[in-house]
Design an enzyme around this catalytic site. Structure first.
Site, PDB file in Angstrom:
ATOM      1  N   GLU A 108       0.836  -1.212   0.000  1.00 36.53           N
ATOM      2  CA  GLU A 108       0.000   0.000   0.000  1.00 36.53           C
ATOM      3  C   GLU A 108       0.869   1.261   0.000  1.00 36.53           C
ATOM      4  O   GLU A 108       0.492   2.278  -0.566  1.00 36.53           O
ATOM      5  CB  GLU A 108      -0.948  -0.016   1.210  1.00 36.53           C
ATOM      6  CG  GLU A 108      -2.018  -1.107   1.075  1.00 36.53           C
ATOM      7  CD  GLU A 108      -2.863  -1.243   2.326  1.00 36.53           C
ATOM      8  OE1 GLU A 108      -2.320  -1.707   3.354  1.00 36.53           O
ATOM      9  OE2 GLU A 108      -4.046  -0.878   2.282  1.00 36.53           O
ATOM     10  N   GLU A 128      -3.975  -9.415   3.533  1.00 35.07           N
ATOM     11  CA  GLU A 128      -4.656  -9.143   4.800  1.00 35.07           C
ATOM     12  C   GLU A 128      -5.803 -10.098   5.073  1.00 35.07           C
ATOM     13  O   GLU A 128      -6.090 -10.435   6.222  1.00 35.07           O
ATOM     14  CB  GLU A 128      -5.171  -7.699   4.822  1.00 35.07           C
ATOM     15  CG  GLU A 128      -4.108  -6.652   5.105  1.00 35.07           C
ATOM     16  CD  GLU A 128      -3.370  -6.185   3.859  1.00 35.07           C
ATOM     17  OE1 GLU A 128      -3.444  -6.872   2.820  1.00 35.07           O
ATOM     18  OE2 GLU A 128      -2.715  -5.126   3.930  1.00 35.07           O
TER      19      GLU A 128
END
Ligand code: 3H9
Length: 696
Positions: A108, A128
């Protein structure tokens, strides 16, 4: 704690500022790393000599994500978003230079950079979901803007790591630079960006792919439907999907708000806590207090298998898959031929599904040699016995192997029931005897129980664990007891299921509760699948149990079209009136009047009996730690990972509750299961947790 300056630094090379992170082992985004990025990017922005910035990592990998150990603790400034904003809003182009794995928050961060370069061996991903989470730092909003909605849904809900060349194809990285030349390659790339006056590209500002998917809710509905089975019980996939819906339907900043809300929802829930616990448990399970990492091991270059049945063949495939040759020994030529044929069919089926080439099938088959002589195992480094569960036969085989196989080689048994100490008494090298209990189908199931006998050497244990890792298993160490860790706990559940059958619950009532709890199937469906006649023979059958009676009626499970359930041609199960009648007969014979058994009682008696047994296993030192028991049940029996294993689940329910419920059910549970583990009682009284107990 390290200061930001020790984990991050800025060096200026001509017109390029190189921000380097160095926070072993995986450059996770701890507070110090976040602060380090922020400080050094700002410094580079402020330095007039710097025209472009490269973000790179030392050590084995680019940033592998948020620091999971910080989760659940009070947040420390700066938040990751501040570091990301500094990058994205930098007036000078920022290039991420990726090696190893850019994962989760790490990727990210890279997605906030204006450009990304990577070496060919690098991988990027947003895993995740495997921690019961979603990318909470803009990943769900930026990823679909690059790869489109369908691909984003796939990547986010699978959490897969995408190899760099594939990332290039998808637009996730802009250039592949030669292996070992990342720094120079990234600097050269940054200079090209400057020379070509390329724009400060911000993923957040690209919208075409979102516009294309707008007003097409069927994309999401279809995706949910297609994956319903895979996502059953999990919350995280759904929240990931909702984030992508938000990315499609809302402006970027609104989408970010939706992402934050859905992230917090997961972060504060028990599913993510369980999945994060399992992440660490999977790494902990390899650590054996008195067998340090530097314990000498036997180099396993050749394996012998005694027995080429379903189990032996399946085990052999594990080794062939990683290029280790295996000699399989059988007593009869037909059995050997049949065994090798089954292995070939398995490989060919995999090839049909496109997961192996025909060449690979032949290569693997070429590593398997059949033999009718134990003597052909003389030069093996590891021999695994997988024959009929009979102590005399096993002792005889081991005595022979002891004479035949070279000194120092490890002799392992795949027994799931017998005492390996007794097997050890048949040989002159008891230190080399170890249990390697694979789970069926052995080429598929991830679990391996390594069983340590009284005389097993540290080398034998370390070798079995290491070889397990090499073939892609997750290995848990167990001491010797009936059933070891997994089947001993299974036996407690079976006792309760069988007891409730004679109190008024039908097999399908019990199965339904356990299925809804998240297990792949209940105990009766499992028996039908495995075959009710395992360990049963017509000659000795006394019709003493419902199972025996079913076997006598030739209802021996799915393979005969009937067992506890009736099955149609496509093996679809339905409750059987025959079984129901039989159960009532047995109840009457036992003098039991059927009573209404609630779903709560079914669940609690089955699961709390397992917890109680697990606590006994821990107390006796059979398992090193509670999390090893959880690893066994998740990987060997399909316990839902989002409930963290039976021991973790007990902690979430509260041990006091478990104990008082066991007391309440009392006598009804039978002698073995109503006897509460002293450890469990003690922890409950002291308000402590099972997951904190460690032996050794
Ligand atoms: C996230 O990023 C959330 C964001 O979206 C939101 C932010 C707001 N943290 O696996 P290994 C430790 S969620 C802390 O044996 P490998 C690990 O415990 C995160 N520690 O090595 C082990 O410790 P020990 C998303 C971590 O080479 C050691 O590092 N990212 C973390 O086989 C070595 O690990 C992920 O889910 C961490 N993030 O594999 C990636 N990661 O030596 C998780 C590792 O004491 N990590 N440790 O046992 C991995 O998948 C693998 O570790 C990796 C390396 C592939 C990187």
């Amino acid at each position: 704690m390290s200061s930001s300056s020790s984990v991050a630094s800025l060096s200026v090379e001509g017109d390029i500022g190189v921000v380097t992170l160095n926070s072993p082992p995986v450059n996770a985004l701890s507070q110090a790393v976040r602060a380090g990025i922020l400080e050094n990017v700002n410094k580079a922005v402020a330095d007039p000599a710097v025209k472009a910035i490269v973000l790179i990592c030392e050590g084995r990998t680019f940033i592998a994500g948020a620091d999971i150990t910080e989760f659940g603790k009070p947040r420390k400034d700066p938040p990751l978003s501040e570091a990301q904003d500094a990058i994205e809003n930098s007036p000078k182009p920022v290039v991420a230079a990726i090696h190893g794995t850019a994962l989760g928050g790490g990727f990210e961060v890279a997605l906030c950079c204006h450009y990304r370069v990577a070496v060919p061996s690098a991988k990027c991903g947003l895993p995740e979901v495997k921690l019961g989470l979603l990318p909470g730092a803009g990943g769900t909003q930026r990823l679909p803007r690059i790869v489109g909605v369908e691909r984003a849904l796939d990547l986010l809900t699978s959490g897969q790591h995408v190899p760099a060349p594939k990332c290039l194809e998808m637009g996730l990285v802009d250039e592949i630079v030669p292996e070992g030349e990342l720094r120079a390659g990234a600097i050269a790339f940054a200079r090209r960006v400057l020379a070509e006056k390329r724009p400060l590209r911000k993923v957040r500002d690209t919208d075409e792919k979102m516009v294309a998917a707008r007003g097409k809710p069927e994309i999401f509905a279809d995706f949910r439907k297609a994956n319903a089975r895979k996502f059953r019980g999990f919350q995280a996939p759904e929240n990931n999907i909702r984030c992508v819906e938000a990315a499609v339907n809302l402006p970027f900043d609104e989408g970010m708000k939706a992402e934050r809300k859905l992230f917090e929802e997961l972060m504060s829930g028990t599913q993510s806590a369980a999945q994060r616990y399992v992440f660490f448990a999977e790494r902990e399970v390899w650590k054996i207090p008195d067998v340090p990492a530097d314990t000498p091991v036997v180099a396993v270059k050749k394996v012998g298998m005694v027995g080429a049945g379903t189990m032996g063949g399946g085990i052999a495939m594990n080794f062939a898959n990683v290029g280790i040759p295996v000699t399989l020994v059988e007593t009869r030529p037909e059995a050997l031929e049949r065994g090798l044929k089954v292995v070939r069919r398995n490989y060919e089926n995999t090839a049909k599904r496109g997961r192996l080439t025909n060449e690979q099938v032949e290569q693997r088959m070429g590593l398997l040699t059949g033999s009718l002589e134990l003597e052909s195992l003389a030069d093996c480094d590891l021999v695994i016995e997988a024959v009929f569960e009979n102590m005399e036969i096993k002792q005889d085989i081991f005595a022979k192997l002891d004479r035949i196989v070279k000194p120092g080689a490890i002799l392992a048994t795949n027994t799931s029931a017998l005492n390996i100490n007794e097997i050890g008494r048949a040989v002159k090298r008891p230190e080399g005897i170890v249990g390697m209990h694979f789970f069926s189908p052995a080429n598929v199931m991830r679990l391996l129980e390594v069983v340590r006998g009284d005389t097993t050497s540290k080398t034998a244990i370390a070798t079995a664990m290491q070889v397990g890792k090499k073939v892609g298993k997750i290995a848990a160490l167990s001491g010797v007891c009936p059933g070891f860790i997994g089947n001993r706990i299974l036996a407690a559940r079976t006792r309760q299921a069988q007891a409730m059958l004679l109190e008024g619950a039908m097999p399908w009532d019990i199965d339904k509760v356990l299925y809804e709890f998240g297990l792949p199937m209940g105990p009766f469906a499992m028996s039908d699948l495995a075959g009710l006649d395992i360990g049963w023979s017509k000659e000795t059958s006394k019709r003493a149990t419902v199972r025996e009676a079913l076997c006598e009626m030739d209802r021996r499970g799915q393979k005969t079209g009937a067992g506890y359930y009736d099955y149609d041609e496509s093996r679809k199960a339905s409750p059987s009136p025959v079984t129901e009648k039989l159960v009532h007969e047995f109840m009457a014979a036992a003098g039991n009047k059927p009573r209404e058994i609630t779903e709560q009682e079914i669940l609690e008696r089955c699961v709390y009996a397992m917890i109680n047994e697990g606590a006994k296993i821990l107390d006796e030192g059979i398992a090193i730690r509670a999390s090893d028991i959880d690893i066994v049940w998740i990987n060997g029996y399909g316990w839902p990972v989002y409930r963290g294993g039976p021991m973790f689940y007990a902690d979430t329910v509260g041990l006091q509750t478990v104990v008082s419920k066991l007391e309440e059910y009392g006598e009804r549970m039978g002698a073995a299961d109503s006897a509460i583990s002293p450890l469990l009682a003690r922890l409950a009284k002291d308000g402590k947790r099972l997951q904190d107990v460690k032996n050794g």
